[in-house]
Design a protein around this motif. Structure first.
Motif, mmCIF file in Angstrom:
data_model
loop_
_atom_site.group_PDB
_atom_site.id
_atom_site.type_symbol
_atom_site.label_atom_id
_atom_site.label_comp_id
_atom_site.label_asym_id
_atom_site.label_seq_id
_atom_site.Cartn_x
_atom_site.Cartn_y
_atom_site.Cartn_z
ATOM 1 N N LEU A 43 0.842 -1.194 0.000
ATOM 2 C CA LEU A 43 0.000 0.000 0.000
ATOM 3 C C LEU A 43 0.880 1.247 0.000
ATOM 4 O O LEU A 43 0.556 2.241 -0.636
ATOM 5 N N ASP A 69 5.087 -2.126 4.637
ATOM 6 C CA ASP A 69 3.765 -1.699 5.098
ATOM 7 C C ASP A 69 3.601 -1.928 6.597
ATOM 8 O O ASP A 69 2.988 -1.112 7.300
ATOM 9 N N GLY A 72 -3.473 -0.523 -8.057
ATOM 10 C CA GLY A 72 -3.473 -0.798 -6.626
ATOM 11 C C GLY A 72 -4.862 -1.082 -6.098
ATOM 12 O O GLY A 72 -5.073 -2.025 -5.333
ATOM 13 N N PHE A 127 -4.485 4.578 -2.209
ATOM 14 C CA PHE A 127 -3.573 3.808 -3.055
ATOM 15 C C PHE A 127 -2.529 4.688 -3.756
ATOM 16 O O PHE A 127 -1.882 4.254 -4.701
ATOM 17 N N HIS A 134 -5.936 -4.592 -4.449
ATOM 18 C CA HIS A 134 -6.131 -4.624 -3.005
ATOM 19 C C HIS A 134 -7.570 -4.856 -2.574
ATOM 20 O O HIS A 134 -7.803 -5.354 -1.467
ATOM 21 N N VAL A 172 1.056 3.040 -3.813
ATOM 22 C CA VAL A 172 1.219 1.603 -4.042
ATOM 23 C C VAL A 172 2.437 1.318 -4.927
ATOM 24 O O VAL A 172 2.727 2.050 -5.873
ATOM 25 N N SER A 216 4.950 7.475 -6.602
ATOM 26 C CA SER A 216 4.969 6.776 -5.325
ATOM 27 C C SER A 216 6.186 7.210 -4.515
ATOM 28 O O SER A 216 7.301 7.329 -5.025
#
Length: 485
Positions: A129, A165, A360, A154, A364, A157, A337
Motif C-alpha cells: 500500500l 507496510d 493498486g 492507493f 487490493h 502503491v 509513489s
C-alpha cells in the motif's frame, strides 16, 4: 524495477560552438528543482549501493545539522511544484504538518521511506500500500455500491517487501495512539502489537482457505468496532447530495469555500468520464444513468498528503433524473509513489502514476469501486474514483482503550487481505501467503523486530518534527531550492 523506463539525463548547457548572447539576468540563471526525477534516480543508485556494500550510510544515520538539512531538502523537493506554482492548499499543508506529530508523519511519506532505503531485500514482495496508518483504512463503495471496509488510499502503491507496510503501519499506530488516544507506553505497544497480530492471523487464514479473491469486510461480517463505522457512515444519497453538493436548482455544484464550479469545462470532463467508463467497462445504464456530466467543480482543502494538488468533482446525473441519486466522480492529481527508487529492485511493475493507483485499487480490493481509473488532464496524470455518502474514515477520538486494540487488529486483517491478493489480481505468479508466513517465523522475534523499528522511527520523527517547525517559522518552505551559476 525491470520494466520501468530509464530516465534520460538533462542535456548539458555548454555549447561546443558559438556562445549565445545572454542578458545580465540570464548570467545569474537559476534552475528550480521542479521534479523529483533527478533525486529519485540518485536514491535508486544509493539503494543499489546499499544492497551491494554493507557499509553504505543511509539517511536514517544522519544526525544533528546534517539531519535537519536532509529533512528540509526532502520536504522542499517533495513539494517543489506546489511551492513554485504557489498552489492553493500548499501553505495549509505546511501548517498542518507543523500542528501535530501525527499530521507530520502522515504528510511526509517520502521522508519516512527514504530512511528505509534498500531495507528487507530478502523478504517476500507484495503490492504494498505504501502509506499505512490508522486513517488509511475506511468505508468505501464496492462495484455493487455496497459499503465495505478495507485499505482506502492507493497513492503510494508499489511492489515492495511486505514488511515496509507493517513498519509504517506500526509506526503510525504508535504515534496516533499517543497523540490522539493519549495512551501510555504499555497500551501503545499492545495496540500496535494487535495490528501485527491481526496481519499474521489474516495471512494465516488466507494461506489455509484461499478466499482473498472474493472475501469482503461488510456491515454483516465485520468486527464490532468496524460495524460501528458502518452505522456512522450510513446516510441517504439524497440527503448527502442536497446537504453538501447540490445548489438550489439541483443541477450543479454550489459555490463555497470547499467547491468552485467550473461549468465551462463540462464537455471536457464528459470526455474524461467516458474514458474511465471505457477503461472499466461501465455501461451507461443502471445506477450510473446515462453517464451524463451535469457539472464540474474544483474541490479545495481535502486530504493531508494531497493538499495543494489539483482535485476535481464531476456530478453525474442518476437514472431517476430528479437529483436524488446522482453520482460524484473525483479526479485527483496522481503523484509518483514515495517508495519509487527506494525499495529493492524486483520483477514486478505496477504502472505509471494514475494507472499505478488504479492497479493498486483493483488488486487490493475484491470487487472494488468501478470508477477507479487514470486520465490525463492538462498534460498531467489524474486518478479517478467515486465519492459516496458512506465513504468514511475512523474517528480515532471516539475509540476506547479496548476499541483501539480491536480497530488495530481489524486493520491488520484488512492489510493481510490486500497483500494476499497480490497473487490473484496482481503481478505475482506464485502463492504469496506461505512465503510471508515462513518469513515471519519465529513470530515473537518478527513482531519484536517490527516494534523496535517503530519505536526508533517515532523517536526520529519527533526530532525531525522539531527541525521542521523551526525551519517553517524561518521561511524555509516559501520557495523551492534553486541552483545558481
Amino acid at each position: 524495477m525491470s520494466k520501468t523506463s530509464k530516465t534520460s539525463k538533462p542535456k548539458s548547457k555548454r555549447n561546443s560552438g558559438k556562445r549565445a548572447a545572454v542578458s545580465a539576468e540570464a548570467k545569474q540563471a537559476i534552475a528550480p528543482v521542479r521534479d523529483l526525477e533527478s533525486r529519485v534516480e540518485a536514491y535508486r543508485e544509493l539503494c543499489r549501493a546499499y544492497l551491494k556494500y554493507p557499509c553504505v550510510m543511509r539517511p536514517s544515520a544522519l544526525t544533528g545539522f546534517e539531519r535537519r538539512l536532509h529533512v528540509r531538502d526532502t520536504i522542499v523537493e517533495d513539494h517543489a511544484v506546489r511551492i513554485d506554482e504557489k498552489a492553493e492548499g500548499a501553505k495549509e499543508k505546511f501548517e498542518a504538518l507543523a500542528a501535530s506529530l501525527y499530521s507530520f508523519f502522515r504528510g511526509t511519506s517520502l521522508l519516512f521511506h527514504r530512511d528505509m532505503l534498500g531495507e528487507d531485500e530478502r523478504m517476500p514482495t507484495v503490492l504494498a500500500l505504501g502509506d499505512v496508518h490508522p486513517e488509511n483504512f475506511g468505508i468505501m463503495p464496492n462495484a455493487d455500491n455496497v459499503p465495505i471496509f478495507g485499505v482506502n488510499d492507493f497513492d503510494d502503491v508499489l511492489y515492495a517487501p511486505f514488511t515496509w507496510d507493517l513498519k509504517r503501519g506500526a509506526t503510525g499506530f504508535l504515534i496516533a495512539s499517543e497523540e490522539i488516544g493519549g495512551h501510555g507506553k504499555k497500551l501503545r505497544k499492545k495496540i500496535t502489537r494487535k495490528f501485527l497480530e491481526g496481519y499474521r492471523e489474516g495471512i494465516g487464514f488466507y494461506a489455509r482457505h484461499d478466499k482473498e479473491a472474493s472475501q469482503q469486510m461488510r456491515a454483516d461480517n465485520s468486527p464490532k468496532v468496524v460495524r460501528r463505522m458502518f452505522k456512522k457512515a450510513a446516510k441517504s444519497r439524497k440527503a448527502w447530495l442536497w446537504g453538501r453538493y447540490l445548489n438550489e436548482t439541483g443541477r450543479g455544484f454550489p459555490a463555497n469555500e470547499e467547491l468552485t464550479p467550473i461549468s465551462s469545462r463540462i464537455k471536457e470532463f464528459q470526455g474524461y468520464v467516458n474514458e474511465v467508463a471505457k477503461q472499466n467497462g461501465i455501461s451507461p445504464e443502471g445506477r450510473a444513468g446515462e453517464l451524463r456530466v451535469k457539472d464540474v467543480c474544483l474541490r479545495h482543502g481535502q486530504g493531508t498528503a494531497s493538499l495543494g494538488l489539483a482535485r476535481y468533482y464531476c456530478l453525474i446525473e442518476g437514472p431517476s433524473k430528479d437529483a436524488t441519486d446522482d453520482l460524484i466522480v473525483e479526479f485527483k492529481r496522481a503523484r509518483r509513489s514515495a517508495l519509487e527508487g527506494l525499495v529493492p529492485e524486483n520483477d514486478f511493475f505496477a504502472g505509471g502514476e494514475g494507472d499505478r493507483i488504479a492497479h493498486g485499487q483493483s488488486v487490493h480490493l475484491s470487487n472494488g469501486d468501478v470508477f477507479y481509473g487514470n486520465v490525463e488532464i492538462d498534460g498531467m496524470s489524474f486518478m479517478s474514483r467515486e465519492r459516496a455518502p458512506f465513504r468514511d474514515d475512523i474517528d480515532l477520538d471516539d475509540l476506547s482503550k479496548k476499541s483501539w486494540k480491536r480497530y488495530a487488529h481489524a486493520c491488520g486483517l484488512a492489510l493481510a487481505q490486500a497483500h494476499a491478493r497480490s497473487d490473484d489480481a496482481g503481478e505475482l505468479d506464485y502463492r504469496i501467503e506461505p512465503r510471508i508466513l515462513e518469513a515471519m517465523e519465529p513470530d515473537e522475534l518478527f513482531i519484536d523486530d517490527i516494534l523496535c523499528f517503530a519505536r526508533a522511527a517515532v523517536k526520529r520523527i519527533k526530532s525531525d518534527h522539531q527541525c521542521y517547525r523551526r525551519d517553517l517559522a524561518l521561511g524555509a518552505f516559501d520557495m523551492s531550492q534553486k541552483r545558481y551559476r
